[in-house]
Design a protein around this motif. Sequence first.
Motif, short mmCIF file in Angstrom:
data_model
loop_
_atom_site.label_atom_id
_atom_site.label_comp_id
_atom_site.label_asym_id
_atom_site.label_seq_id
_atom_site.Cartn_x
_atom_site.Cartn_y
_atom_site.Cartn_z
N ALA A 1 0.83 -1.21 0.00
CA ALA A 1 0.00 0.00 0.00
C ALA A 1 0.86 1.25 0.00
CB ALA A 1 -0.93 -0.01 1.21
N ARG B 1 2.02 1.97 -3.45
CA ARG B 1 0.90 2.45 -4.28
C ARG B 1 0.58 3.91 -3.96
NH1 ARG B 1 -2.23 -1.14 -2.86
NH2 ARG B 1 -3.39 -0.05 -1.21
N GLU B 2 0.48 4.24 -2.68
CA GLU B 2 0.13 5.60 -2.29
C GLU B 2 1.21 6.60 -2.72
OE1 GLU B 2 -2.64 6.72 -0.91
OE2 GLU B 2 -3.59 4.76 -0.71
N ALA C 1 0.98 9.84 -5.55
CA ALA C 1 1.20 11.22 -5.08
C ALA C 1 2.50 11.83 -5.60
CB ALA C 1 1.18 11.25 -3.56
N SER D 1 8.77 8.41 4.85
CA SER D 1 8.04 8.97 3.72
C SER D 1 8.40 10.43 3.51
CB SER D 1 6.53 8.84 3.92
OG SER D 1 5.84 9.18 2.73
N VAL E 1 -0.20 10.82 1.60
CA VAL E 1 0.47 9.52 1.50
C VAL E 1 0.39 8.78 2.83
CG1 VAL E 1 2.70 8.39 1.23
CG2 VAL E 1 2.00 10.15 -0.38
N GLY F 1 -3.12 7.71 3.75
CA GLY F 1 -3.54 6.58 2.93
C GLY F 1 -2.91 5.28 3.38
N ILE F 2 -1.62 5.33 3.75
CA ILE F 2 -0.93 4.13 4.22
C ILE F 2 -1.52 3.65 5.55
CG2 ILE F 2 1.28 3.22 5.03
CD1 ILE F 2 2.63 5.21 3.08
N ALA G 1 -4.97 2.03 5.02
CA ALA G 1 -4.84 0.68 4.48
C ALA G 1 -4.35 -0.29 5.55
CB ALA G 1 -3.88 0.68 3.29
#
Length: 405
Positions: free
Chosen positions: A244, A247-248, A252, A281, A292, A295-296, A299
């Motif tokens: 995930a 993906r995120e 972005a 990140s 980001v 979102g992580i 998930a």
Amino acid sequence: MSFHEMWAELLPVGRSAASGGYRRFAWTGADTDCRAWFRQQAEGRGLAYEVDRNGNQWAWQGDPAAGDAVVTGSHLDSVPDGGAFDGPLGVVSAFAALDALRERGARFTRPVGIVNFGDEEGARFGLACVGSRLTAGAVTPEQAHRLTDADGVTLRRAMEAAGHDPDAIGPDPERLARIGAFVELHVEQGRALDLSGDRVGVASAIWPHGRWRFDFRGEANHAGTTALADRRDPMLPYAETVLAARREARLAGAVATFGKIGVEPNGVNAVPSLVRGWLDSRAPGQDGLDAVVTGIEKAAREHAAAHGVDLDVVRESFTPVVEFDHALRDELVRLLGGAAERSVPVLGTGAGHDAGILAGRVPTAMLFVRNPTGVSHSPAEHAAEDDCLAGVDALTDALEGLACT
């Protein structure tokens, strides 16, 4: 001593024969050897040498008490099995640039300092830029004292063992007040200069970045007898969270990395009870970084719930976007461009630095030296000697323009 001689002398310190990388961790024997090297370089040039309350080393040309000093330097510690250039290139280049100024017969109108900031990488205690953060008041002594390494050794105990007083650490506004400008030279941790064909560039900003710890707590059990349907295996939501994160970040235009993991009980034939992963990140802007990480985490919580696993998320460190001082940045571009008015690239970076920590307190800027592969934090990290010498020349011109007549 030439750049090449200094580089060759420092190169073996803390190097692993097994990996070829460096293990120069804060307040260890390798760190002590690096500090001894710095002191030898300072005193061999007749510079005034001192260690501040936070363990940072300083070497001075002129009287720092006069104020408005121009300071350069970087750090000598490393990430686990890191490369030779990240940090040390800036320190070696600082001494080489000072030598070049003396050879030019430069007349200093401002004090010039060279610094080795302690524990920049945070490899041992998990917090980056400890030396500069303490100095700038970005972390409190109480927070620093609570830091521990993988063996449970506290920062306080490690400093004591190395002969430094941990009760003395803390903000150092008087020292920062001496500094009129800080210029850090660093190997580029990317390929922008290689792609543009330039040897040296000037930094514009550091992306906002941080570190988050994800603790997935399940239930330890026998790997051979526990049915899949009966497991509360924290490794599964952790693995899905790693995917995930990729993906995120891709959506972005950012970066997100799970590069460190701890597993308990860490047995081949055991379902783990705990999987602890650390997320790093970074993004060009704060909104992107927030999106980001949010979102992580979303998930991660969904996957943890699906597997009957509990999740705790802790932000361990964070640095907002750092815009380097525009006037100082533009002055470096002018000085490096020279009379020919050649173009000097200005580029941002996703990597954190001591210069970014100090930026809120003193005018700071950075110079980058070309890295042909962009690889960093690895034994494969590299910069050609000609490019390193071009970096020394650029730093020399910068210091001459800022601190000499």
